[in-house]
Write a protein that holds these residues in place. Structure first.
Motif, mmCIF file in Angstrom:
data_model
loop_
_atom_site.group_PDB
_atom_site.id
_atom_site.type_symbol
_atom_site.label_atom_id
_atom_site.label_comp_id
_atom_site.label_asym_id
_atom_site.label_seq_id
_atom_site.Cartn_x
_atom_site.Cartn_y
_atom_site.Cartn_z
ATOM 1 N N ASP A 106 7.344 -2.111 -47.912
ATOM 2 C CA ASP A 106 6.461 -0.945 -48.045
ATOM 3 C C ASP A 106 5.166 -1.281 -47.307
ATOM 4 O OD1 ASP A 106 8.313 0.057 -49.863
ATOM 5 O OD2 ASP A 106 7.055 -0.271 -51.626
ATOM 6 N N ILE A 107 4.625 -0.297 -46.611
ATOM 7 C CA ILE A 107 3.382 -0.520 -45.871
ATOM 8 C C ILE A 107 2.414 0.632 -46.151
ATOM 9 C CG2 ILE A 107 2.349 -0.723 -43.557
ATOM 10 C CD1 ILE A 107 5.056 -1.854 -42.609
ATOM 11 N N ILE A 108 1.158 0.281 -46.374
ATOM 12 C CA ILE A 108 0.124 1.304 -46.565
ATOM 13 C C ILE A 108 -0.811 1.274 -45.358
ATOM 14 C CG2 ILE A 108 -1.823 2.066 -47.978
ATOM 15 C CD1 ILE A 108 -0.501 0.765 -50.398
ATOM 16 N N ALA A 109 -1.009 2.437 -44.730
ATOM 17 C CA ALA A 109 -1.938 2.542 -43.589
ATOM 18 C C ALA A 109 -3.260 3.103 -44.078
ATOM 19 C CB ALA A 109 -1.346 3.465 -42.530
ATOM 20 N N GLY A 110 -4.348 2.486 -43.623
ATOM 21 C CA GLY A 110 -5.675 3.073 -43.852
ATOM 22 C C GLY A 110 -6.265 2.817 -45.215
ATOM 23 N N PHE A 111 -5.956 1.658 -45.794
ATOM 24 C CA PHE A 111 -6.619 1.324 -47.066
ATOM 25 C C PHE A 111 -8.107 1.081 -46.769
ATOM 26 C CE2 PHE A 111 -7.684 -1.842 -50.484
ATOM 27 C CZ PHE A 111 -7.586 -0.948 -51.530
ATOM 28 N N CYS A 112 -8.916 1.185 -47.823
ATOM 29 C CA CYS A 112 -10.382 1.077 -47.710
ATOM 30 C C CYS A 112 -10.820 -0.095 -46.807
ATOM 31 C CB CYS A 112 -10.995 0.864 -49.091
ATOM 32 S SG CYS A 112 -10.364 2.006 -50.335
ATOM 33 N N THR A 113 -11.686 0.186 -45.897
ATOM 34 C CA THR A 113 -12.299 -0.745 -44.923
ATOM 35 C C THR A 113 -11.329 -1.232 -43.842
ATOM 36 O OG1 THR A 113 -11.913 -2.939 -45.950
ATOM 37 C CG2 THR A 113 -13.837 -1.663 -46.772
ATOM 38 N N GLU A 114 -10.130 -0.710 -43.773
ATOM 39 C CA GLU A 114 -9.180 -1.198 -42.753
ATOM 40 C C GLU A 114 -9.738 -0.961 -41.350
ATOM 41 O OE1 GLU A 114 -4.464 -0.833 -42.614
ATOM 42 O OE2 GLU A 114 -5.410 0.805 -41.485
ATOM 43 N N THR A 115 -9.793 -2.030 -40.556
ATOM 44 C CA THR A 115 -10.282 -1.916 -39.171
ATOM 45 C C THR A 115 -9.089 -1.857 -38.216
ATOM 46 O OG1 THR A 115 -10.232 -4.299 -38.887
ATOM 47 C CG2 THR A 115 -12.301 -3.344 -39.738
ATOM 48 N N GLU A 116 -9.405 -1.611 -36.948
ATOM 49 C CA GLU A 116 -8.335 -1.641 -35.932
ATOM 50 C C GLU A 116 -7.690 -3.022 -35.892
ATOM 51 O OE1 GLU A 116 -6.927 0.871 -34.383
ATOM 52 O OE2 GLU A 116 -8.395 2.231 -35.284
ATOM 53 N N ALA A 117 -8.506 -4.055 -36.107
ATOM 54 C CA ALA A 117 -7.966 -5.426 -36.071
ATOM 55 C C ALA A 117 -7.001 -5.648 -37.252
ATOM 56 C CB ALA A 117 -9.111 -6.439 -36.116
ATOM 57 N N ASP A 118 -7.370 -5.137 -38.431
ATOM 58 C CA ASP A 118 -6.461 -5.265 -39.585
ATOM 59 C C ASP A 118 -5.142 -4.550 -39.286
ATOM 60 O OD1 ASP A 118 -8.304 -6.581 -41.365
ATOM 61 O OD2 ASP A 118 -9.294 -4.656 -41.691
ATOM 62 N N HIS A 119 -5.279 -3.331 -38.764
ATOM 63 C CA HIS A 119 -4.097 -2.529 -38.440
ATOM 64 C C HIS A 119 -3.217 -3.268 -37.432
ATOM 65 C CE1 HIS A 119 -1.609 0.803 -37.266
ATOM 66 N NE2 HIS A 119 -2.159 0.872 -36.066
ATOM 67 N N ALA A 120 -3.848 -3.879 -36.425
ATOM 68 C CA ALA A 120 -3.084 -4.621 -35.414
ATOM 69 C C ALA A 120 -2.336 -5.777 -36.082
ATOM 70 C CB ALA A 120 -4.020 -5.141 -34.315
ATOM 71 N N GLU A 121 -2.928 -6.344 -37.109
ATOM 72 C CA GLU A 121 -2.243 -7.440 -37.815
ATOM 73 C C GLU A 121 -1.011 -6.927 -38.555
ATOM 74 O OE1 GLU A 121 -4.045 -11.030 -39.293
ATOM 75 O OE2 GLU A 121 -5.877 -9.839 -39.590
ATOM 76 N N THR A 122 -1.090 -5.712 -39.064
ATOM 77 C CA THR A 122 0.092 -5.128 -39.718
ATOM 78 C C THR A 122 1.202 -4.950 -38.685
ATOM 79 O OG1 THR A 122 -1.223 -4.041 -41.415
ATOM 80 C CG2 THR A 122 0.957 -3.106 -40.989
ATOM 81 N N LEU A 123 0.838 -4.397 -37.520
ATOM 82 C CA LEU A 123 1.854 -4.187 -36.480
ATOM 83 C C LEU A 123 2.451 -5.524 -36.034
ATOM 84 C CD1 LEU A 123 0.033 -1.454 -34.342
ATOM 85 C CD2 LEU A 123 1.928 -1.081 -35.930
ATOM 86 N N SER A 124 1.594 -6.540 -35.894
ATOM 87 C CA SER A 124 2.127 -7.821 -35.402
ATOM 88 C C SER A 124 3.016 -8.467 -36.464
ATOM 89 C CB SER A 124 1.006 -8.755 -34.945
ATOM 90 O OG SER A 124 0.440 -9.447 -36.032
ATOM 91 N N LEU A 125 2.654 -8.306 -37.719
ATOM 92 C CA LEU A 125 3.525 -8.855 -38.780
ATOM 93 C C LEU A 125 4.879 -8.150 -38.772
ATOM 94 C CD1 LEU A 125 2.898 -10.256 -42.170
ATOM 95 C CD2 LEU A 125 4.253 -8.160 -42.173
ATOM 96 N N MET A 126 4.852 -6.832 -38.583
ATOM 97 C CA MET A 126 6.122 -6.086 -38.544
ATOM 98 C C MET A 126 7.014 -6.617 -37.436
ATOM 99 S SD MET A 126 4.680 -2.189 -38.971
ATOM 100 C CE MET A 126 6.267 -1.373 -38.780
ATOM 101 N N ARG A 127 6.396 -6.860 -36.270
ATOM 102 C CA ARG A 127 7.191 -7.381 -35.136
ATOM 103 C C ARG A 127 7.735 -8.753 -35.451
ATOM 104 N NH1 ARG A 127 3.077 -5.422 -31.894
ATOM 105 N NH2 ARG A 127 3.656 -3.386 -31.086
ATOM 106 N N GLN A 128 6.878 -9.572 -36.068
ATOM 107 C CA GLN A 128 7.286 -10.942 -36.368
ATOM 108 C C GLN A 128 8.446 -10.964 -37.373
ATOM 109 O OE1 GLN A 128 3.835 -13.341 -36.982
ATOM 110 N NE2 GLN A 128 5.015 -15.123 -37.629
ATOM 111 N N VAL A 129 8.354 -10.148 -38.394
ATOM 112 C CA VAL A 129 9.397 -10.169 -39.432
ATOM 113 C C VAL A 129 10.642 -9.408 -38.975
ATOM 114 C CG1 VAL A 129 9.962 -9.509 -41.819
ATOM 115 C CG2 VAL A 129 7.671 -10.349 -41.280
ATOM 116 N N GLN A 130 10.434 -8.369 -38.153
ATOM 117 C CA GLN A 130 11.541 -7.497 -37.733
ATOM 118 C C GLN A 130 12.204 -6.852 -38.943
ATOM 119 O OE1 GLN A 130 14.095 -8.934 -34.664
ATOM 120 N NE2 GLN A 130 12.286 -8.825 -33.386
ATOM 121 N N PHE A 131 11.416 -6.100 -39.681
ATOM 122 C CA PHE A 131 11.955 -5.439 -40.864
ATOM 123 C C PHE A 131 13.128 -4.542 -40.481
ATOM 124 C CE2 PHE A 131 7.485 -6.111 -42.289
ATOM 125 C CZ PHE A 131 7.761 -6.888 -43.393
ATOM 126 N N ASP A 132 14.108 -4.522 -41.351
ATOM 127 C CA ASP A 132 15.275 -3.664 -41.112
ATOM 128 C C ASP A 132 14.979 -2.225 -41.505
ATOM 129 O OD1 ASP A 132 17.606 -5.676 -40.499
ATOM 130 O OD2 ASP A 132 16.365 -6.573 -42.060
#
Ligand code: SAH
Ligand code: SF4
Ligand code: F3S
Length: 457
Positions: free
Chosen positions: A321-347
């Motif tokens: 499960d992923i939440i986008a735009g939680f309080c204070t989320e920056t572009e850098a935080d968001h980029a970390e979510t995307l990079s984690l998704m790529r790294q894990v390769q969620f099904d």
């Protein structure tokens, strides 16, 4: 309505012999609510209520609700409008709101939704017969008491899933975590586990009725614990359920990254009938945000859990499960979510925009400061990326043979069966001589991001 003798009391108060009452139940929210609706159906069945799939025929309309995000509540409000119209046509019909929204709004719901006759929280379902009786005499009825003990352990749910193959079994209720964004601890109360005996009894009944798959449910199954002399932890319970029958598939949800042990993974590895699929919500790829969410793990810890799964269960699928735009989320935080998704390769992933919920820690202490358009854009990027990952994950099965438990006739074609493999991937294939409830070896020939397609071997 019935009085204590089982007679029907008409709206005008005249008794007439009843052919039994009909209840119509609509369920929103999580799988636990699906199971709770079955518990409610069972409690009311003793009062002479049978489930009907037709709202127009019901004496009692129940809606089991979810408060996890604002749009979940809006959908419920929409349905309540439809029920109100029905009540205009048939003033005798009773309307009840159950579940998390009932718990959150309590009496306020009766003020806001005039057509509603009863409001019942998730721990008060045993009171439903009394509440329905009260409502039948024109008294609006509310019970939203939360309990420290209630698990409905002794109630055998009336299965409303029509496939007769796969069923949910609650092993615990409530949640003791306090993720800052989340309403669940307040609508569901403290965590409590159900005794292993009652869990096993219920599953035994399902197996006897021909079911082939159970999904053990809890907000955080890893903290399942039953103390009665010996302590039974989640790995022990899982192992015992898996031993019931090798022909019974076992799934579970939800695992929490801070609590998931390698022991669970080893139990999964040792039992072929425990499905190789783990739902491990990450919420965000940024350790800074995880801290603000009070998830009590870091990005690195989460990735170490993924490494453990890959090492012990190389063929296991992982969803999140992923939440986008939680309080204070920056572009850098968001980029970390995307990079984690790529790294894990969620099904697979369930992806949401942060929705501030009244009276949660985040609503009290943090500002919902990511603009709506930014939240939407970030969510879309997450969805797009997951679309690619889901497709790649399915493509890896093309050319391979995978075992499918056939669950139903495909919605798209009566000649096709639909089921899932161990990795929880929906698979459709021509029916031929096969039928629902069978395990079928299917050779995968194609896919979409959501579905595998193949032919039986
Ligand atoms: N017990 C599970 C999930 C329960 S709620 C766990 O701990 O992961 C299901 C999902 O809804 C959560 O994982 C989270 O991603 C999402 N969610 C919960 N509260 C939310 C909120 N306020 N806004 C957006 N998504 C939320
Ligand atoms: Fe909510 Fe966190 Fe509990 Fe899951 S673990 S139900 S997200 S408080
Ligand atoms: Fe919703 Fe309650 Fe489940 S808030 S997600 S129905 S526990």
């Amino acid at each position: 309505m019935t009085d204590s003798t089982g007679f029907r009391i008409d709206v005008n108060g005249v008794k007439s012999v009843s052919e039994g009452f009909r209840m119509y139940i609509e369920t929103f929210g999580c799988q636990m609510n699906v199971n709770d609706s079955e518990v409610v159906a069972s409690i009311l069945a003793r009062e002479g209520y049978a489930v009907t799939p037709h709202m127009e025929q019901a004496d009692l309309i129940l809606i089991n609700t979810c408060s996890v995000r604002e749009n979940a509540e809006q959908r419920v409000r929409g349905r309540l409008n439809v029920f109100r119209m029905e009540k205009k046509k048939r003033p005798g019909v009773l309307i009840g709101v159950m579940g998390c929204m009932a718990e959150r709004l309590k009496e306020q719901l009766l003020e806001e939704e005039k057509a509603v006759d009863l409001v019942v929280g998730p721990d008060a379902y045993r009171e439903l017969p009394q509440l329905v009786r009260n409502a039948g005499t024109g008294q609006k009825a509310v019970n939203v008491l939360l309990s420290r003990e209630e698990t409905y352990a002794d109630i055998s749910p009336v299965r409303m899933d029509r496939n007769g193959v796969s069923s949910f079994v609650s092993i615990m209720r409530g949640c003791n975590n306090r993720c800052t964004y989340c309403i669940v601890p307040y609508t569901r109360g403290v965590e409590r586990s159900r005794s292993p005996e009652t869990v096993l009894d219920e599953i035994g009944g399902l197996v006897a009725a021909g079911y082939k798959e159970v999904t053990l449910l809890g907000q955080n199954v890893d903290s399942y614990r039953w103390k009665n002399g010996n302590t039974v932890s989640f790995p022990r319970l899982l192992e015992t359920v898996a031993a019931i029958s090798p022909a019974l598939r076992v799934r579970f949800a939800t695992s929490h990254p801070k609590d998931m042990t390698e022991e669970v993974l080893h139990v999964m590895a040792a039992h072929p009938n425990i499905c190789k699929s783990i739902h491990l919500p990450v919420q965000s790829g940024s350790s800074r945000l995880l801290e603000r969410m009070r998830r009590r793990y870091t990005r690195e810890w989460y990735l170490s859990r993924i490494d453990a799964i890959r090492r012990i269960l190389p063929d296991c699928s992982i969803s999140t499960d992923i939440i986008a735009g939680f309080c204070t989320e920056t572009e850098a935080d968001h980029a970390e979510t995307l990079s984690l998704m790529r790294q894990v390769q969620f099904d697979y992933a369930f992806m949401f925009k942060y929705s501030e919920r009244p009276n949660t820690p985040a609503a009290g202490k943090m500002k919902d400061d990511v603009p709506e358009n930014v939240k939407s854009r970030r969510l879309q990027e997450i969805i797009n990326l997951q679309g690619e990952l889901s497709l790649e994950s399915k493509q890896r099965f093309i050319g391979k043979t995978t075992e499918i438990l056939a669950e139903s006739i495909s919605k798209k074609s009566p000649d096709q069966l639909s089921g899932r493999n161990s990795q929880n991937m929906v698979t459709v294939f021509p029916k031929q001589r096969h039928t629902t409830g069978e395990y079928v070896q299917v050779r995968i020939t194609g896919c979409t991001p959501a579905t595998l397609q193949g032919t039986a071997e």
